[in-house]
Design a protein around this motif. Sequence first.
Motif, mmCIF file in Angstrom:
data_model
loop_
_atom_site.group_PDB
_atom_site.id
_atom_site.type_symbol
_atom_site.label_atom_id
_atom_site.label_comp_id
_atom_site.label_asym_id
_atom_site.label_seq_id
_atom_site.Cartn_x
_atom_site.Cartn_y
_atom_site.Cartn_z
ATOM 1 N N VAL A 135 0.832 -1.208 0.000
ATOM 2 C CA VAL A 135 0.000 0.000 0.000
ATOM 3 C C VAL A 135 0.863 1.253 0.000
ATOM 4 O O VAL A 135 0.503 2.263 -0.608
ATOM 5 C CB VAL A 135 -0.975 -0.012 1.196
ATOM 6 C CG1 VAL A 135 -1.870 1.219 1.173
ATOM 7 C CG2 VAL A 135 -1.843 -1.275 1.159
ATOM 8 N N ASN A 136 2.021 1.212 0.658
ATOM 9 C CA ASN A 136 2.941 2.346 0.572
ATOM 10 C C ASN A 136 3.395 2.576 -0.863
ATOM 11 O O ASN A 136 3.515 3.714 -1.322
ATOM 12 C CB ASN A 136 4.167 2.104 1.461
ATOM 13 C CG ASN A 136 3.875 2.300 2.931
ATOM 14 O OD1 ASN A 136 2.856 2.870 3.301
ATOM 15 N ND2 ASN A 136 4.758 1.804 3.775
ATOM 16 N N LEU A 137 3.676 1.483 -1.567
ATOM 17 C CA LEU A 137 4.072 1.609 -2.971
ATOM 18 C C LEU A 137 2.936 2.172 -3.819
ATOM 19 O O LEU A 137 3.157 2.970 -4.728
ATOM 20 C CB LEU A 137 4.523 0.246 -3.509
ATOM 21 C CG LEU A 137 5.982 -0.110 -3.222
ATOM 22 C CD1 LEU A 137 6.208 -1.598 -3.326
ATOM 23 C CD2 LEU A 137 6.902 0.620 -4.190
ATOM 24 N N MET A 138 1.706 1.751 -3.540
ATOM 25 C CA MET A 138 0.559 2.304 -4.261
ATOM 26 C C MET A 138 0.445 3.805 -4.027
ATOM 27 O O MET A 138 0.203 4.582 -4.957
ATOM 28 C CB MET A 138 -0.732 1.619 -3.807
ATOM 29 C CG MET A 138 -0.855 0.164 -4.176
ATOM 30 S SD MET A 138 -2.338 -0.567 -3.433
ATOM 31 C CE MET A 138 -1.970 -2.311 -3.574
ATOM 32 N N ALA A 139 0.615 4.215 -2.765
ATOM 33 C CA ALA A 139 0.539 5.638 -2.450
ATOM 34 C C ALA A 139 1.636 6.408 -3.177
ATOM 35 O O ALA A 139 1.388 7.495 -3.734
ATOM 36 C CB ALA A 139 0.655 5.845 -0.941
ATOM 37 N N ALA A 140 2.839 5.851 -3.200
ATOM 38 C CA ALA A 140 3.939 6.506 -3.907
ATOM 39 C C ALA A 140 3.650 6.598 -5.402
ATOM 40 O O ALA A 140 3.965 7.606 -6.051
ATOM 41 C CB ALA A 140 5.239 5.745 -3.668
ATOM 42 N N GLY A 141 3.034 5.549 -5.960
ATOM 43 C CA GLY A 141 2.689 5.568 -7.375
ATOM 44 C C GLY A 141 1.641 6.612 -7.700
ATOM 45 O O GLY A 141 1.763 7.353 -8.687
ATOM 46 N N GLU A 142 0.594 6.698 -6.877
ATOM 47 C CA GLU A 142 -0.442 7.703 -7.107
ATOM 48 C C GLU A 142 0.122 9.112 -6.926
ATOM 49 O O GLU A 142 -0.294 10.043 -7.613
ATOM 50 C CB GLU A 142 -1.620 7.486 -6.153
ATOM 51 C CG GLU A 142 -2.451 6.245 -6.449
ATOM 52 C CD GLU A 142 -3.356 6.393 -7.673
ATOM 53 O OE1 GLU A 142 -3.534 7.533 -8.148
ATOM 54 O OE2 GLU A 142 -3.868 5.362 -8.153
ATOM 55 N N HIS A 143 1.066 9.245 -6.014
ATOM 56 C CA HIS A 143 1.687 10.555 -5.810
ATOM 57 C C HIS A 143 2.576 10.934 -6.984
ATOM 58 O O HIS A 143 2.654 12.107 -7.377
ATOM 59 C CB HIS A 143 2.509 10.544 -4.514
ATOM 60 C CG HIS A 143 3.168 11.847 -4.200
ATOM 61 N ND1 HIS A 143 4.530 12.020 -4.207
ATOM 62 C CD2 HIS A 143 2.643 13.061 -3.880
ATOM 63 C CE1 HIS A 143 4.822 13.268 -3.904
ATOM 64 N NE2 HIS A 143 3.700 13.916 -3.699
ATOM 65 N N ALA A 144 3.252 9.952 -7.567
ATOM 66 C CA ALA A 144 4.169 10.234 -8.672
ATOM 67 C C ALA A 144 3.446 10.426 -9.996
ATOM 68 O O ALA A 144 3.821 11.292 -10.799
ATOM 69 C CB ALA A 144 5.192 9.105 -8.798
ATOM 70 N N ALA A 145 2.395 9.632 -10.232
ATOM 71 C CA ALA A 145 1.809 9.630 -11.579
ATOM 72 C C ALA A 145 0.299 9.474 -11.593
ATOM 73 O O ALA A 145 -0.278 9.172 -12.635
ATOM 74 C CB ALA A 145 2.435 8.491 -12.393
ATOM 75 N N GLY A 146 -0.375 9.683 -10.461
ATOM 76 C CA GLY A 146 -1.816 9.444 -10.416
ATOM 77 C C GLY A 146 -2.598 10.578 -9.798
ATOM 78 O O GLY A 146 -2.317 11.758 -10.028
ATOM 79 N N ALA A 147 -3.561 10.225 -8.963
ATOM 80 C CA ALA A 147 -4.501 11.203 -8.430
ATOM 81 C C ALA A 147 -3.925 12.063 -7.318
ATOM 82 O O ALA A 147 -4.628 12.942 -6.801
ATOM 83 C CB ALA A 147 -5.749 10.476 -7.908
ATOM 84 N N VAL A 185 -6.548 6.396 -9.265
ATOM 85 C CA VAL A 185 -6.798 6.239 -10.699
ATOM 86 C C VAL A 185 -5.899 5.208 -11.385
ATOM 87 O O VAL A 185 -6.198 4.786 -12.505
ATOM 88 C CB VAL A 185 -6.657 7.601 -11.433
ATOM 89 C CG1 VAL A 185 -7.693 8.586 -10.924
ATOM 90 C CG2 VAL A 185 -5.241 8.168 -11.285
ATOM 91 N N LEU A 186 -4.823 4.792 -10.744
ATOM 92 C CA LEU A 186 -3.864 3.919 -11.423
ATOM 93 C C LEU A 186 -4.200 2.440 -11.334
ATOM 94 O O LEU A 186 -3.682 1.646 -12.123
ATOM 95 C CB LEU A 186 -2.454 4.151 -10.870
ATOM 96 C CG LEU A 186 -1.855 5.533 -11.126
ATOM 97 C CD1 LEU A 186 -0.471 5.624 -10.490
ATOM 98 C CD2 LEU A 186 -1.783 5.836 -12.617
ATOM 99 N N GLY A 187 -5.042 2.067 -10.391
ATOM 100 C CA GLY A 187 -5.409 0.663 -10.267
ATOM 101 C C GLY A 187 -4.191 -0.216 -10.059
ATOM 102 O O GLY A 187 -3.314 0.081 -9.239
ATOM 103 N N ASP A 188 -4.095 -1.294 -10.812
ATOM 104 C CA ASP A 188 -2.987 -2.242 -10.673
ATOM 105 C C ASP A 188 -1.637 -1.642 -11.040
ATOM 106 O O ASP A 188 -0.593 -2.193 -10.678
ATOM 107 C CB ASP A 188 -3.228 -3.477 -11.554
ATOM 108 C CG ASP A 188 -4.414 -4.302 -11.084
ATOM 109 O OD1 ASP A 188 -4.811 -4.148 -9.910
ATOM 110 O OD2 ASP A 188 -4.948 -5.099 -11.888
#
Length: 387
Positions: free
Chosen positions: A191-203, A359-362
């Motif tokens: 979930v930390n990685l998901m948050a980092a992904g959304e912060h870098a390239a998502g919502a 918004v990035l989902g998987d």
Amino acid sequence: MVTDVVNPPTSPVSRERSKEIKRLSVISAARQARVLSRAELTELTGLSPATLTPLVRALIAEGYLIERGPGASRTGRPRAMLEFNPGAELVAAVSLEPSRISCEIADSDGTVIAHRNARLHTDIVETICRFVPELVGEAMSALRGVAIAVPGVSSGGAVRLAPSVGVIEGQPIGDSVQAILGVPVVVDNDVNLMAAGEHAAGAGNDVTDLLLLHVADGIGAGLILDGRVRRGAAGAAGEVGFLPLEPGDQGHDGVGPFEARWSENAIAERVVALRPGRRPTAPVRELVELSRTDDEAAGYLREVLGAWARLIVSCVCVVDPGRVLLSGAAADLDDAALDLLQSLVSLAAPAATEVRRAVLGDRAVLHGAVSYALAAATAPAVAAGSF
């Protein structure tokens, strides 16, 4: 008598460190700008043309920069342009899931160039260290790092509380993989990685503070404050599924009290009770649909939203993220349910909090892995722990 003060000569180690820091600043500036002139690179890095020229020449030879034709210029002669090559930096994103492992190789843009999924029935470290070189192939020299997402708590590269992948306490996955592959390895809660992904390239790419609430078999949160993922003293920040519901509540077998009642699994069981049949593949979506024609389902949906709202408000009271992103099954809420959840949060929260869908989902884990691994690759020369 006046004695001249002679500065001691700079050590070879200091010179090499300084050169590497300058090199990384050029790479970072080019990565962000994508296409730029040498003059623009000078402005962005603060390096003199004399310092920049050999660095650019070396980075062209290494494949980081590609020389392009002249760009448009309002005055004077058009300037030759440099383009950053995302393929010069490869990242391995590994996800450990119940009985399954997935490995993706991506460039710094997040474009996947190779991937593999397999059942996880052998040693985790051995599997990762076999998959990554096989997928990268001859481009191994371009591998900048490995990010491993685990459904549990990670602290210092050791994993615990991940029963779904066979880890309960203290398995040093990160150190073991790094020793074998020879590149920086970051291990973190998925979930930390998901948050980092959304912060870098998502919502969440337009804010510096956010909380991502992920609802799946369990419930977890990823927290970003001041642009950085916050893990806590023991790596357990965001383990909101362990919040107690009643006095004396405790988790069992790695499952917390809150997630035992309000996770996707719990909702699926209730949906089956409301509409007997096979377990739904998207329980929240089916509950929303059923609530439109069934009063009991509508009442249960309000219970779910009320519980999630209390969880969000509890987090807001402590960290005030400003924005909350709903991920996993929680992102399956329709607009009406999302509006109701937002109103419940707004009524009880002590600070304005926006609730949105992720918004990035998987792909969130992959983008988070790219962000982590590239930061980890620069950390030894810049600031350890800056990712």
